[in-house]
Design an enzyme around this catalytic site. Structure first.
Site, PDB file in Angstrom:
ATOM      1  N   ASP A  28      33.734  44.709  31.461  1.00  0.00           N
ATOM      2  CA  ASP A  28      34.828  44.128  32.238  1.00  0.00           C
ATOM      3  C   ASP A  28      36.026  43.918  31.328  1.00  0.00           C
ATOM      4  OD1 ASP A  28      35.305  42.745  35.053  1.00  0.00           O
ATOM      5  OD2 ASP A  28      36.290  41.501  33.547  1.00  0.00           O
ATOM      6  N   ARG A  84      28.260  47.954  43.264  1.00  0.00           N
ATOM      7  CA  ARG A  84      27.383  47.385  44.287  1.00  0.00           C
ATOM      8  C   ARG A  84      27.089  48.326  45.443  1.00  0.00           C
ATOM      9  NH1 ARG A  84      30.321  41.715  45.264  1.00  0.00           N
ATOM     10  NH2 ARG A  84      32.086  42.872  44.401  1.00  0.00           N
ATOM     11  N   ARG A 127      34.720  52.235  38.929  1.00  0.00           N
ATOM     12  CA  ARG A 127      33.645  51.435  39.529  1.00  0.00           C
ATOM     13  C   ARG A 127      32.524  52.323  40.073  1.00  0.00           C
ATOM     14  NH1 ARG A 127      37.069  47.678  42.992  1.00  0.00           N
ATOM     15  NH2 ARG A 127      38.130  46.362  41.487  1.00  0.00           N
ATOM     16  N   ARG A 140      21.283  43.653  39.829  1.00  0.00           N
ATOM     17  CA  ARG A 140      22.257  42.563  39.901  1.00  0.00           C
ATOM     18  C   ARG A 140      21.571  41.211  40.060  1.00  0.00           C
ATOM     19  NH1 ARG A 140      25.867  40.904  44.396  1.00  0.00           N
ATOM     20  NH2 ARG A 140      27.815  40.143  43.499  1.00  0.00           N
ATOM     21  N   TYR A 168      45.382  37.268  34.121  1.00  0.00           N
ATOM     22  CA  TYR A 168      44.176  36.481  34.410  1.00  0.00           C
ATOM     23  C   TYR A 168      44.092  35.247  33.518  1.00  0.00           C
ATOM     24  CZ  TYR A 168      42.466  40.321  37.290  1.00  0.00           C
ATOM     25  OH  TYR A 168      42.317  41.280  38.275  1.00  0.00           O
TER      26      TYR A 168
END
Length: 343
Positions: free
Chosen positions: A75, A30, A26, A39, A151
């Site tokens: 992702d 952010r 990562r 973003r 998921y």
């Protein structure tokens, strides 16, 4: 660019490089103001699937810190999305999907559309190979089949993974078919990334650690072994990194039986102990606690030096034990990189 000029690629191929090369899970995220600015321009899937945006977000931490590796901005759930499972990301909740819990649900997946759907990902990789500094290694990645299945069956994140555990126990044939689909398509997708320019690839098994040993062997080790074998048959010179997060004592067996080149370790792993358990030919990656990076200060410098120095003389890639926390001050990452290289 020759391998000898790329520290990360050398380390992933089994060379003890000093100081160890560094990249962070990562690292495009952010915590960077330039990431937050972009973003606002598009939703998450659009950012992943728009080459101009994905390339820019991948390059941001490389420009800022001179990372030895650039991991594609994407992702792990792009794969089920590419096969037709709906996917959206909600603030404060994460990924949301219509769960797969029956034969009819599974039948809605369309393997035939996968490679075409991820064509923008390959285009981003082709551009990155041109735009990255010569010494930077380009990394592709995918989620490992079990973690992606978590998921897909749960319909998003979960605390107890009740639905996937129930499927494994009550309908193992259905679960095996889902795992077969994911194993085949993960291997194909990663080969496509390599053919587009990825110089190494990583498999993220974030939730493999919830499984007891026999299930871990069946649903984590064996699918990973199949993926590694498939890729090695087509691209034998491309290193593979495996990340069996929370795998505990199973990580040594994972490293031995899957055929991976590098073993990424989570925060709770004892790097020195694992180094004794796996062959010296296996590169170790990790494993600074992201909370230490978040808090910074002298503790960050001391722990960084301890991890770095403890693995001197064997192949090592410095990384975190998990991803950069979104509230991490960017200057702490700069301190980390400077400390690793201050030898």
């Amino acid at each position: 660019m020759a391998t000898k000029d790329k520290p990360l690629l050398r380390a992933l191929k089994g060379e003890a490089v000093w100081p160890p090369p560094v990249w962070l899970m990562r690292q495009a995220g952010r915590y960077l103001p330039e990431f937050r600015a972009m973003r606002e321009q598009a939703d998450f899937i659009t950012r992943c699937m728009t080459p101009d945006i994905a390339v820019e977000l991948t390059l941001q931490p490389v420009r800022r810190y001179g990372m030895d590796g650039a991991i594609l901005f994407s992702d792990i759930l792009i794969l089920p999305w590419a096969m037709g499972q709906d996917l959206r990301f909600e603030e404060g909740r994460g990924p949301v999907m219509t769960p797969i819990r029956s034969e009819a649900d599974l039948a809605r997946l369309d393997e035939g559309r996968m490679m075409e759907a991820v064509a923008p990902v390959r285009e981003a990789l082709r551009r990155l190979r041109v735009e990255l500094p010569d010494e930077t290694t380009l990394l592709g990645f995918a989620g490992s089949p079990f973690t992606v299945a978590c998921y897909m069956v749960e319909g998003g994140s979960s605390r107890d993974f009740a639905h996937i555990r129930a499927m494994m126990q009550n309908d193992p044939a259905l679960f095996d078919r889902l795992m077969d689909i994911l194993t085949r398509n993960t291997a194909e997708m990663l080969c496509g990334q390599i053919e587009a320019g990825a110089e190494a690839v990583m498999l993220f098994d974030s939730w493999g650690g919830i499984l007891p040993p026999e299930a871990f062997r069946r649903y984590v080790i064996e699918p990973t072994r199949q993926i590694v074998a498939h890729i090695c048959a087509r691209h034998p010179d491309v290193p593979l990194i495996g990340f069996p997060r929370l795998g505990g004592v199973m990580v040594a067996e994972y490293a031995e039986k899957t055929g991976i080149n590098a073993l990424a370790l989570d925060t709770v792993a004892d790097m020195a102990k694992v180094a004794e358990m796996v062959p010296e030919t296996v590169t170790l990656q990790g494993n600074l606690d992201p909370m230490i990076l978040l808090n910074g200060g002298e503790a960050l410098k001391a722990e960084t030096r301890r991890i770095r120095d403890s693995l001197r003389g064997r192949p090592h890639v410095f990384n975190l034990g998990h991803g950069v926390i979104k509230t991490t001050p960017p200057e702490h990452v700069a301190t980390l990189v400077e400390t690793i290289r201050d030898v």
